[in-house]
Design an enzyme around this catalytic site. Structure first.
Site, PDB file in Angstrom:
ATOM      1  N   TYR A 123     -15.139  -6.760  11.762  1.00  0.00           N
ATOM      2  CA  TYR A 123     -16.412  -7.371  11.334  1.00  0.00           C
ATOM      3  C   TYR A 123     -16.448  -8.884  11.556  1.00  0.00           C
ATOM      4  O   TYR A 123     -17.428  -9.541  11.205  1.00  0.00           O
ATOM      5  CB  TYR A 123     -16.778  -7.007   9.888  1.00  0.00           C
ATOM      6  CG  TYR A 123     -15.717  -7.255   8.857  1.00  0.00           C
ATOM      7  CD1 TYR A 123     -15.561  -8.500   8.270  1.00  0.00           C
ATOM      8  CD2 TYR A 123     -14.859  -6.233   8.480  1.00  0.00           C
ATOM      9  CE1 TYR A 123     -14.590  -8.724   7.327  1.00  0.00           C
ATOM     10  CE2 TYR A 123     -13.880  -6.440   7.532  1.00  0.00           C
ATOM     11  CZ  TYR A 123     -13.747  -7.694   6.957  1.00  0.00           C
ATOM     12  OH  TYR A 123     -12.774  -7.913   6.027  1.00  0.00           O
TER      13      TYR A 123
ATOM     14  N   LYS B  92       0.800  -1.235   0.000  1.00  0.00           N
ATOM     15  CA  LYS B  92       0.000   0.000   0.000  1.00  0.00           C
ATOM     16  C   LYS B  92       0.831   1.282   0.000  1.00  0.00           C
ATOM     17  O   LYS B  92       0.409   2.293  -0.552  1.00  0.00           O
ATOM     18  CB  LYS B  92      -0.944   0.011   1.208  1.00  0.00           C
ATOM     19  CG  LYS B  92      -2.145  -0.892   1.046  1.00  0.00           C
ATOM     20  CD  LYS B  92      -3.061  -0.762   2.248  1.00  0.00           C
ATOM     21  CE  LYS B  92      -4.436  -1.300   1.943  1.00  0.00           C
ATOM     22  NZ  LYS B  92      -5.400  -1.003   3.009  1.00  0.00           N
TER      23      LYS B  92
ATOM     24  N   GLY C 160     -17.642  -3.313  11.283  1.00  0.00           N
ATOM     25  CA  GLY C 160     -16.957  -2.787  10.101  1.00  0.00           C
ATOM     26  C   GLY C 160     -17.448  -3.337   8.772  1.00  0.00           C
ATOM     27  O   GLY C 160     -16.849  -3.051   7.729  1.00  0.00           O
TER      28      GLY C 160
ATOM     29  N   GLY D  12      -3.294   3.143  12.829  1.00  0.00           N
ATOM     30  CA  GLY D  12      -2.650   2.289  11.831  1.00  0.00           C
ATOM     31  C   GLY D  12      -3.255   2.603  10.470  1.00  0.00           C
ATOM     32  O   GLY D  12      -3.718   3.724  10.226  1.00  0.00           O
ATOM     33  N   GLY D  13      -3.273   1.613   9.576  1.00  0.00           N
ATOM     34  CA  GLY D  13      -3.804   1.827   8.233  1.00  0.00           C
ATOM     35  C   GLY D  13      -5.251   2.291   8.252  1.00  0.00           C
ATOM     36  O   GLY D  13      -5.599   3.302   7.624  1.00  0.00           O
TER      37      GLY D  13
END
Ligand code: NAD
Length: 288
Positions: free
Chosen positions: A236, A73, A258, A135-136
Site C-alpha cells: 500500500y 508472530k 493493500g 511468506g507471512g
C-alpha cells in the site's frame, strides 16, 4: 484522551520490535474514541527474549488482549492457551484475546484480505486464485481464502527460504479444506502466465512493487490479464504499484492495493476485542 481514561479503562497492547512506526495505536484509539469505548491501545517494544513475561502480563494486568507483530508472530504460539483454527493452520498469531485469563490467538491478515474484496462487492469463493508469495501475508491469504471456500489456489514462489512454507501451505490446504492448492515455481514464466489467465483473481503478496523494488512487477505484460479479472497487490506504499498500472493498462476495473486489507485486518482484531464494528471509513480518513 484525558477525559476518556478512568479507573475502568482496559488496556490493549501491540508487542513487537521495532514498532514505534506503527499506525495501529492511532487506528484503534481513534476508533475507541469515536465509538465511546473504554479501551486504550499502546505499543510496547517486545523482543523474543521479553515475550514470555510480556504475554504473562496480559493475564496479570487483566489486559483485554494484544496485537503481535514481528519477530513474535510464531514464537507466541506456545505461550497461549488456545488457537483459532486459521491461526493454527497459518502457524502465526497477530491478535490475542484475553477471556478471564484464557488467551486465544487469532490471525486477521487473511480475514482482512477477504473483507477488503467483500467491501468492493467481490466474492471470490468458488473461483480460482493465482497467488504470488508464501511468506507471512501470502500464507494468511491462502489459508483464509481456502477456509472461506475459494475453489482453487495456484501458489507461485521463488526458491528462497519461504519455499518450504509454500510446500507446507499447499499440503495443509489440500488436507484440511475443500480447496485444491498447487505449488509452482516463479521461474516458470509460461506456467505463471497460464495459471494467471485461468484465474478469476491474481494476488501478489511478495512486496515486489514497494521500496526498494518500486519500479518492479512480476507481471509486466498487460496481455497476461483480461478485463474481467481482479488484481490485488498487498503493497500500500506506494498507493499505485507497477503491477496495478499494468493491470489498468489491460483494462481491468477491479485493481486494488493493500490498504483495504490493512484496515480490515485491524477492524477484525477490533471486533474480537470489543464486539463492535470499527468505523473503517472514518479511520481511513484519519490515517490517509
Ligand atoms: P515475507 O518476507 O514473509 O514474504 C515475502 C514473500 O515474497 C516470499 O514468498 C518471498 O519468496 C517473496 N519475494 C520476496 N522478494 C521477491 C522477489 N524479488 N521476487 C519474487 N518473490 C519475492 O513478507 P510478508 O510479511 O509476507 O510481506 C509481503 C508483502 O505483503 C509486503 O509488501 C508487506 O508490506 C505486505 N503486507 C501487507 C499487509 C496488508 O495488510 N496490506 C499485511 C502484511 C503484509
Amino acid at each position: 484522551m484525558a477525559e476518556r481514561i478512568d479507573g475502568h479503562t482496559l488496556l490493549i497492547g501491540l508487542m513487537a520490535y521495532p514498532i514505534r512506526h506503527s499506525m495501529s495505536p492511532t487506528m484503534h484509539n481513534n476508533a475507541f474514541a469515536k465509538l465511546g469505548l473504554n479501551y486504550a491501545y499502546l505499543a510496547f517494544e517486545v523482543t523474543n527474549e521479553t515475550l514470555p513475561s510480556a504475554i504473562e502480563s496480559i493475564r496479570t494486568l487483566d489486559m483485554r488482549g494484544s496485537n503481535i507483530s514481528m519477530p513474535n508472530k510464531q514464537k507466541v504460539i506456545p505461550l497461549l492457551d488456545k488457537l483459532d483454527p486459521a491461526a493454527k493452520m497459518v502457524g502465526a498469531v497477530n491478535t490475542i484475546v484475553n477471556d478471564d485469563g484464557v488467551l486465544t490467538g487469532y490471525t486477521t491478515d487473511g480475514i482482512g484480505f477477504m473483507k477488503a474484496l467483500a467491501d468492493e462487492g467481490l466474492d471470490i469463493r468458488e473461483h480460482k486464485m493465482t497467488l504470488a508469495g508464501a511468506g507471512g501475508a501470502g500464507t494468511a491469504i491462502a489459508v483464509q481464502a481456502a477456509l472461506d471456500g475459494v475453489k482453487e489456489i495456484s501458489i507461485f514462489n521463488m526458491h528462497d527460504a519461504t519455499w518450504a512454507n509454500a510446500e507446507r501451505n499447499v499440503k495443509l490446504i489440500n488436507e484440511q479444506t475443500d480447496c485444491h492448492a498447487t505449488l509452482h515455481s516463479l521461474e516458470d514464466r509460461d506456467d505463471f502466465k497460464r495459471e494467471i489467465q485461468s484465474s478469476y483473481i491474481y494476488t501478489d503478496s511478495t512486496g515486489v512493487g514497494m521500496k526498494p523494488l518500486e519500479d518492479k512487477t512480476l507481471v509486466d505484460d498487460p496481455s497476461w490479464f483480461s478485463s474481467d479479472q481482479i488484481v490485488f497487490d498487498t503493497v500500500y506504499a506506494p498507493r499505485t504499484t507497477k503491477l496495478m498500472k499494468v493491470a489498468r493498462q489491460a483494462g481491468l476495473k477491479h485493481v486494488y492495493n493493500g490498504l483495504g486489507m490493512m484496515l480490515e485486518q485491524g477492524a477484525a482484531a477490533f471486533k474480537l476485542w470489543t464486539g463492535e464494528d470499527m468505523p473503517v471509513d472514518y479511520i481511513h480518513q484519519i490515517l490517509f
